[in-house]
Design an enzyme around this catalytic site. Structure first.
Site, short mmCIF file in Angstrom:
data_model
loop_
_atom_site.label_atom_id
_atom_site.label_comp_id
_atom_site.label_asym_id
_atom_site.label_seq_id
_atom_site.Cartn_x
_atom_site.Cartn_y
_atom_site.Cartn_z
N PHE A 112 0.93 -1.20 0.03
CA PHE A 112 -0.07 -0.02 0.03
C PHE A 112 0.87 1.23 0.06
O PHE A 112 1.86 1.45 0.79
CB PHE A 112 -0.89 -0.08 1.38
CG PHE A 112 -2.21 -0.26 0.99
CD1 PHE A 112 -2.61 -1.27 0.50
CD2 PHE A 112 -3.47 0.41 1.85
CE1 PHE A 112 -4.05 -1.62 0.43
CE2 PHE A 112 -4.49 0.19 1.71
CZ PHE A 112 -4.97 -1.06 0.85
N ALA A 113 0.68 2.30 -0.73
CA ALA A 113 1.47 3.32 -0.76
C ALA A 113 0.24 4.51 -1.04
O ALA A 113 -0.08 4.95 -2.04
CB ALA A 113 2.40 3.81 -2.03
N ASP A 202 5.18 -3.69 4.20
CA ASP A 202 4.93 -1.94 4.28
C ASP A 202 5.67 -1.48 3.18
O ASP A 202 6.57 -2.13 2.98
CB ASP A 202 5.65 -1.63 5.73
CG ASP A 202 4.56 -1.88 6.92
OD1 ASP A 202 3.45 -2.45 6.89
OD2 ASP A 202 4.96 -1.02 7.82
N VAL A 203 5.27 -0.26 2.94
CA VAL A 203 5.95 0.42 1.92
C VAL A 203 7.36 1.37 2.34
O VAL A 203 8.17 1.53 1.76
CB VAL A 203 4.96 1.24 1.29
CG1 VAL A 203 4.79 2.37 1.79
CG2 VAL A 203 5.84 1.39 -0.35
N GLU A 294 -1.94 -5.59 13.00
CA GLU A 294 -0.83 -6.45 13.39
C GLU A 294 -1.30 -7.42 14.43
O GLU A 294 -0.84 -8.40 14.97
CB GLU A 294 0.60 -5.55 13.94
CG GLU A 294 1.37 -6.46 14.29
CD GLU A 294 2.76 -5.19 14.45
OE1 GLU A 294 3.39 -5.16 13.46
OE2 GLU A 294 2.95 -4.56 15.56
C1 4YA Z 1 7.71 0.36 13.84
O1 4YA Z 1 8.30 -0.84 17.29
C2 4YA Z 1 8.10 2.00 13.51
O2 4YA Z 1 7.03 2.84 13.40
C3 4YA Z 1 9.23 2.31 13.97
O3 4YA Z 1 9.77 3.60 13.47
C4 4YA Z 1 10.36 1.32 13.90
O4 4YA Z 1 10.80 1.49 12.54
C5 4YA Z 1 9.90 -0.17 14.63
O5 4YA Z 1 8.60 -0.58 13.56
C6 4YA Z 1 10.95 -1.05 14.15
O6 4YA Z 1 4.88 -2.99 19.63
C7 4YA Z 1 13.94 2.01 16.78
C8 4YA Z 1 12.52 2.23 16.96
C9 4YA Z 1 12.13 1.19 18.03
C10 4YA Z 1 10.72 0.92 17.78
C11 4YA Z 1 10.32 -0.36 18.42
C12 4YA Z 1 8.63 -0.73 18.50
C13 4YA Z 1 6.94 -0.72 17.09
O7 4YA Z 1 6.42 -1.74 17.57
C14 4YA Z 1 4.88 -1.85 17.53
C15 4YA Z 1 4.38 -2.99 18.32
C16 4YA Z 1 4.43 -1.79 16.10
O8 4YA Z 1 4.98 -3.16 15.49
C17 4YA Z 1 4.94 -0.67 15.32
O9 4YA Z 1 4.73 -0.86 14.00
C18 4YA Z 1 6.52 -0.52 15.68
O10 4YA Z 1 7.16 0.57 15.18
N1 UDP Z 2 0.35 3.23 4.80
C1 UDP Z 2 -0.05 4.28 3.88
N2 UDP Z 2 -0.54 5.33 3.80
C2 UDP Z 2 -0.92 5.91 5.38
C3 UDP Z 2 -0.42 5.02 6.36
C4 UDP Z 2 0.05 3.67 5.95
O1 UDP Z 2 0.18 3.65 2.71
O2 UDP Z 2 -0.86 7.17 5.29
C5 UDP Z 2 0.78 1.92 4.37
C6 UDP Z 2 2.11 1.85 4.11
O3 UDP Z 2 2.39 0.78 3.43
C7 UDP Z 2 2.98 1.76 5.67
C8 UDP Z 2 1.89 0.71 6.31
O4 UDP Z 2 0.36 1.18 5.88
O5 UDP Z 2 4.09 1.10 5.37
C9 UDP Z 2 1.76 0.64 7.92
O6 UDP Z 2 2.10 2.14 8.54
P1 UDP Z 2 3.49 2.77 9.12
O7 UDP Z 2 4.40 1.93 7.93
O8 UDP Z 2 3.26 4.14 9.28
O9 UDP Z 2 3.33 1.67 10.34
P2 UDP Z 2 4.53 1.55 11.36
O10 UDP Z 2 5.49 0.45 10.38
O11 UDP Z 2 5.44 2.95 11.27
O12 UDP Z 2 4.20 1.05 12.40
MN MN Z 3 6.09 0.82 8.38
#
Ligand code: 4YA
Ligand code: UDP
Ligand code: MN
Length: 343
Positions: A112-113, A202-203, A294
């Protein structure tokens, strides 16, 4: 006449020795435990090589050492799960054999983008051309709200790009969750005839090292790189019983990250249907699982275990600790300003 002092000591020592020998003969397992405790077994096997000795060839041996260093066996560092699904690390698979097995396999990559995330699509696709399933038949299924704004990358032979329009939800959580609804529809309709395996990603990521057919299986998911050394009670599962994504304490094996999972098309149909239904049930109750789709994915995978688990080599973020445990960082999170991209 009393026996001499030396005689008593000698006889006692003989007795003790006799007892130890008979215990060992009776129970060889205890013997090896005893040897390990007292250090008799040190330097006996390859795994005792020093961790920083780069000549160690077997990756699993390095992980064995780490398991000891980390004071206990970490389920995540093994090469197999408790239900005997392989955990994919560098060095445990033979790519040549697998490539041969998969020479006619058709693979989809779903992404998704939407809205501002369209900026991540260029680097995502360009790096995929270098590292994702190179030499195989690949179709990118890109969903965006701005089809006209997508710059197509130069693509190799056997690689196709499909652009699909999707509505842009206002909240980022809804965009993220809508992926389950779209997956349910597309795996049922067109993908069933077009591809064998689907990979969902994820994108906001870039491919940074080889990611090939070694990941494919009926149902596979990736360990979250921030939690792979944690105990299950610390995982950020949905813990409210009212949510359809609820996972009770005491259940669950790994915390999987929704940024990379996949499987056979019919398996992803079942998985996305279950997750989408869970999301809808929660919406009826006016609640949302702690980590949206998730959380639902994790719930599904507790009761429908993956047939293959991908190690954190397959999702990494360079800001995370323990990077020294991860030899190959194949799929990296692009650092983003969360506030800015989500608004
Ligand atoms: C995502 O992670 C991103 O939003 C973060 O920017 C980062 O890339 C992470 O994935 C790996 O509990 C150095 C950042 C440390 C963040 C650790 C926590 C978050 O964990 C959540 C579940 C979700 O999986 C988020 O998507 C994840 O954040
Ligand atoms: N996404 C998107 N547009 C948005 C929000 C989310 O296309 O405005 C899609 C995109 O593929 C993204 C995924 O949903 O990678 C998950 O969101 P995000 O990567 O922000 O979550 P994170 O990995 O930071 O938890
Ligand atoms: Mn992401």
């Amino acid at each position: 006449m009393l026996p001499s002092k030396q005689y008593v000591i000698g006889a006692t020592l003989m007795m003790v020795l006799l007892i130890i020998v008979s215990i060992c003969l009776y129970n060889p397992e205890r013997m090896s435990q005893f040897k390990q405790k007292t250090g008799w077994l040190q330097n006996v096997n390859d795994c005792s090589q020093k961790l920083d000795d780069k000549s160690t060839e077997l990756a699993h041996c390095e992980r064995n050492l780490l398991m000891n260093d980390l004071n206990g066996r970490k389920a995540s560092l093994n090469a197999v799960t408790s239900w005997l699904a392989p955990i994919i690390w560098d060095g445990i698979y033979n790519l040549k054999t697998l490539n041969e097995q998969h020479k006619d396999t058709r693979i989809g990559l779903f992404v998704f983008a939407v809205k501002k995330y369209i900026r991540f699509l260029g680097p995502f696709l360009e790096t995929a051309e270098h590292f994702f399933m190179v030499g195989h038949n690949v179709t990118y299924y890109v969903f965006t709200d701005n089809v006209n704004n997508v710059v197509k990358p130069k693509m190799g032979e056997g690689r196709n790009l499909q652009l699909h329009e999707v509505s842009a939800d206002k909240r980022w959580q809804d965009v993220s969750m809508r992926r389950m609804e779209i997956l349910t529809a597309i795996t049922k309709e067109r993908m069933a005839n077009e591809i064998d395996y689907l990979v969902c990603a994820d994108v906001d990521m870039v491919f940074n090292d080889h990611m090939g057919v070694e990941i494919l299986g009926d149902r596979f998911a990736t360990m979250h790189p921030a939690y792979f050394l944690d105990e299950p009670q610390g995982f950020s599962y949905e813990r409210r019983p009212i949510s359809a994504a609820y996972i009770p304490y005491g259940e669950g094996d790994f915390y999987y990250m929704a940024a990379l999972y996949g499987g056979k098309v019919e398996e992803i149909y079942k998985l996305s249907t279950a997750c989408h239904n869970g999301i809808k049930e929660d919406q009826k109750k006016n609640i949302e699982a702690v980590w949206q789709e998730e959380s639902h994915l994790n719930r599904y995978l507790v009761y429908n275990k993956p047939t293959k688990v991908l190690s954190p080599e397959y999702i990494w973020d360079t800001d995370l600790p323990n990077g020294e445990l991860i030899k190959r960082k194949r799929f990296l999170a692009v650092h983003k300003n969360h506030e800015e991209v989500r608004n």
